[in-house]
Write a protein that holds these residues in place. Structure first.
Motif, PDB file in Angstrom:
ATOM      1  N   GLY A  28       2.789  -0.840  -5.702  1.00  0.00           N
ATOM      2  CA  GLY A  28       1.648  -0.916  -4.808  1.00  0.00           C
ATOM      3  C   GLY A  28       1.378  -2.346  -4.402  1.00  0.00           C
ATOM      4  O   GLY A  28       1.805  -3.302  -5.063  1.00  0.00           O
ATOM      5  N   VAL A  33       0.481   2.047  -1.441  1.00  0.00           N
ATOM      6  CA  VAL A  33       1.413   2.371  -2.523  1.00  0.00           C
ATOM      7  C   VAL A  33       2.649   3.013  -1.924  1.00  0.00           C
ATOM      8  O   VAL A  33       2.622   3.529  -0.796  1.00  0.00           O
ATOM      9  N   TYR A  41       1.884   5.014   1.457  1.00  0.00           N
ATOM     10  CA  TYR A  41       0.610   5.728   1.551  1.00  0.00           C
ATOM     11  C   TYR A  41      -0.538   4.727   1.582  1.00  0.00           C
ATOM     12  O   TYR A  41      -0.479   3.672   0.940  1.00  0.00           O
ATOM     13  N   ASP A  43      -3.997   4.140   0.127  1.00  0.00           N
ATOM     14  CA  ASP A  43      -4.639   4.641  -1.092  1.00  0.00           C
ATOM     15  C   ASP A  43      -6.154   4.516  -0.977  1.00  0.00           C
ATOM     16  O   ASP A  43      -6.717   3.443  -1.156  1.00  0.00           O
ATOM     17  N   HIS A  55      -3.896  -2.866  -5.614  1.00  0.00           N
ATOM     18  CA  HIS A  55      -2.690  -2.897  -6.434  1.00  0.00           C
ATOM     19  C   HIS A  55      -2.044  -4.284  -6.416  1.00  0.00           C
ATOM     20  O   HIS A  55      -1.968  -4.930  -5.368  1.00  0.00           O
ATOM     21  N   ILE A 351      -3.980   8.993   0.682  1.00  0.00           N
ATOM     22  CA  ILE A 351      -4.378   9.520  -0.618  1.00  0.00           C
ATOM     23  C   ILE A 351      -5.891   9.634  -0.672  1.00  0.00           C
ATOM     24  O   ILE A 351      -6.614   8.624  -0.605  1.00  0.00           O
TER      25      ILE A 351
END
Length: 397
Positions: A28, A33, A41, A43, A55, A351
Motif C-alpha cells: 500500500g 493498495v 484499489y 482504500d 499505508h 474498498i
C-alpha cells in the motif's frame, strides 16, 4: 503468487475468518493498495479506521524501524521512554489523568469492565446495536444478540437499552456501576446518538455515582474531526477506551482514566505482558505526533464534509441518509443492498464496508485530499448505479 493460489492457502491454514478473503493485498501507499494480481484499489476503509496515516507513511515506517533497532519489548516490570511519552501525550490530548496500556480495543474494554466491577455495584448498562469487542467480557456488553448468544452464558449484569434519553432515565439508579457507549455506533453502520444524548448520559451517571465509559476505539485519534468524539459534546467521561487509529496500523490499546476512576484498580489488579511495550508506544507517538503536526484532525473534518455533501449531491434515491462526523461516515440505503454495493465497488477498485444490510461504512485515512474524495464519489456512484436498479425488486445477494 496469485490471489487465487493465496486464497486456497488461506482456506487451508485459517479458521474462524471468512472462508474466502475478499482479496490478497500485498502493498500500500497512502490511500491506495494493490493486490497479488497487481490491481490497484482506493482504500476508504483503512483497515477499519486503523491506518490513520494511510499505508507505508514515512513517519510510521521510520518509527517502527528506529525503535525495533533499539529496544522492542521489556515487559511490564520496567518502564520505557516511549511509554511515558505516550501516556503524557494521551493525557494532554484527552484531558485525562492516568493511562493503562494494552494491545487492542477489546482489551481496553476488558480493563474498563474490571474498573466498573471495582465499584462493587452489580449493574452495567449498554446500548442496543452497540459493539465493544469479541472477547467474552467485551462481548457481554455488546448489544448485538447474534454476536453474543452463541457464547452465553457470559458476564452477568449487562442490560441493553434503546438509545433514548427516556430509556436511560428509566434504567439509571444507584445500583448502576457504569454506562458503556460508543459516541457513534460504528459497527452498526455509523449510527449517530440522538442530539444531547451524551450530555444527558454524563448528567445522569454523575447524579447516580455511576461511571461513564466511552468506547472511542473507532472514533478516536482525530477521526471525527475532534481529537476524541466526546470533546464535540463538551463533556468529561470517567474512562475512555482507545485503540485502532492511535497506532496507525501497529496493534495498541489504551484505557484513559479521569479523576477518581484511575484509583479503582490497584497495583496487580490487572496487567498484560505486551501492553505499552516500547515498539508499540513509539509508533503510536509518531502517528499521533504526525496527526497533530500536519493538522489532520481539521482535514478529517473538512474531507468528511466533502464526502457527506458529495454523496447527498448524487441525488440517488437508493441513499436515505448520510451519518457520522469527520472521516467516520455512514451511508444509509433504502434496501438491503449494502453487501452488493460494496462488492461492486471492490470490482471497480474501491474498498468500502457493508456494516449492515442497509448501511455502508467509510473510514478512510485521515490524509486523504479532494482528489481522493472525487475519485471515491465517482466509483461509489458507479457502484450504486450498477447494483441498486437490479436490486430494487428484492435483495441482491
Amino acid at each position: 503468487m496469485t490471489s487465487i493460489e493465496d486464497t486456497a492457502r488461506f482456506r487451508d491454514a485459517m479458521f474462524s475468518y471468512a472462508p474466502t478473503p475478499l482479496k490478497v493485498l500485498v502493498r500500500g501507499e497512502g490511500a491506495r493498495v494493490w493486490d497479488a494480481d497487481g490491481v490497484e484499489y482506493l482504500d476508504f476503509l483503512a483497515g477499519i479506521a486503523v491506518n490513520s496515516l494511510g499505508h507505508a507513511h514515512p513517519v510510521f515506517v521510520e518509527a517502527v524501524t528506529r525503535q525495533a533497532s533499539t529496544i522492542a519489548h521489556v515487559s511490564n516490570y520496567f518502564a520505557s521512554q516511549p511509554q511515558l511519552e505516550l501516556a503524557e501525550r494521551l493525557k494532554r490530548l484527552t484531558g485525562g489523568d492516568r493511562v493503562f496500556f494494552c494491545n487492542s480495543g477489546t482489551e481496553a474494554i476488558e480493563a474498563a469492565i474490571k474498573v466498573a466491577r471495582r465499584t462493587g455495584r452489580p449493574r452495567i448498562l449498554a446500548l442496543e446495536k452497540s459493539f465493544h469487542g469479541r472477547s467474552t467480557g467485551a462481548l457481554a456488553i455488546t448489544g448485538k444478540a447474534a454476536y453474543r448468544e452463541p457464547f452465553e452464558p457470559l458476564l452477568p449484569g449487562p442490560e441493553f437499552l434503546p438509545t433514548t434519553v427516556e430509556a436511560l432515565e428509566a434504567a439509571m439508579d444507584d445500583d448502576v456501576a457504569a454506562l458503556v457507549l460508543e459516541p457513534i455506533k460504528g459497527e452498526a453502520g455509523v449510527l449517530d446518538l440522538p442530539d444531547g444524548y451524551l450530555r444527558a448520559a454524563r448528567e445522569l451517571t454523575t447524579r447516580h455515582g455511576a461511571l461513564l465509559i466511552l468506547d472511542e476505539i473507532q472514533t478516536g485519534a482525530g477521526r471525527t474531526g475532534d481529537w476524541f468524539a466526546f470533546q464535540h459534546d463538551g463533556i468529561v467521561p470517567d474512562l475512555v477506551a482507545l485503540a485502532k487509529g492511535i497506532g496507525g496500523g501497529f496493534p495498541i490499546g489504551a484505557l484513559v482514566a479521569f479523576g477518581a476512576a484511575g484509583d479503582l484498580l490497584k497495583p496487580g489488579d490487572h496487567g498484560t505482558t505486551f501492553g505499552g511495550n516500547p515498539l508499540a508506544t513509539a509508533t503510536s507517538n509518531a502517528v499521533l505526533g504526525e496527526i497533530e503536526r500536519t493538522g489532520l484532525v481539521g482535514n478529517a473534518r473538512a474531507m468528511g464534509e466533502l464526502i457527506r455533501g458529495g454523496v447527498l449531491a448524487l441525488a440517488n434515491p437508493a441513499v436515505t441518509d448520510v451519518s457520522g462526523r469527520g472521516l467516520l461516515v455512514g451511508i444509509g440505503l433504502a434496501g438491503p443492498w449494502a453487501g452488493a454495493v460494496a462488492t461492486r465497488a471492490l470490482e471497480l477498485g474501491l474498498i468500502i464496508n457493508a456494516a449492515a444490510e442497509d448501511r455502508i461504512r467509510l473510514a478512510p485515512p485521515l490524509t486523504i485530499d479532494t482528489a481522493h474524495v472525487d475519485r471515491f464519489l465517482s466509483l461509489f456512484s458507479q457502484a450504486l448505479t450498477a447494483t441498486v436498479p437490479a436490486a430494487t425488486e428484492g435483495p441482491t445477494r
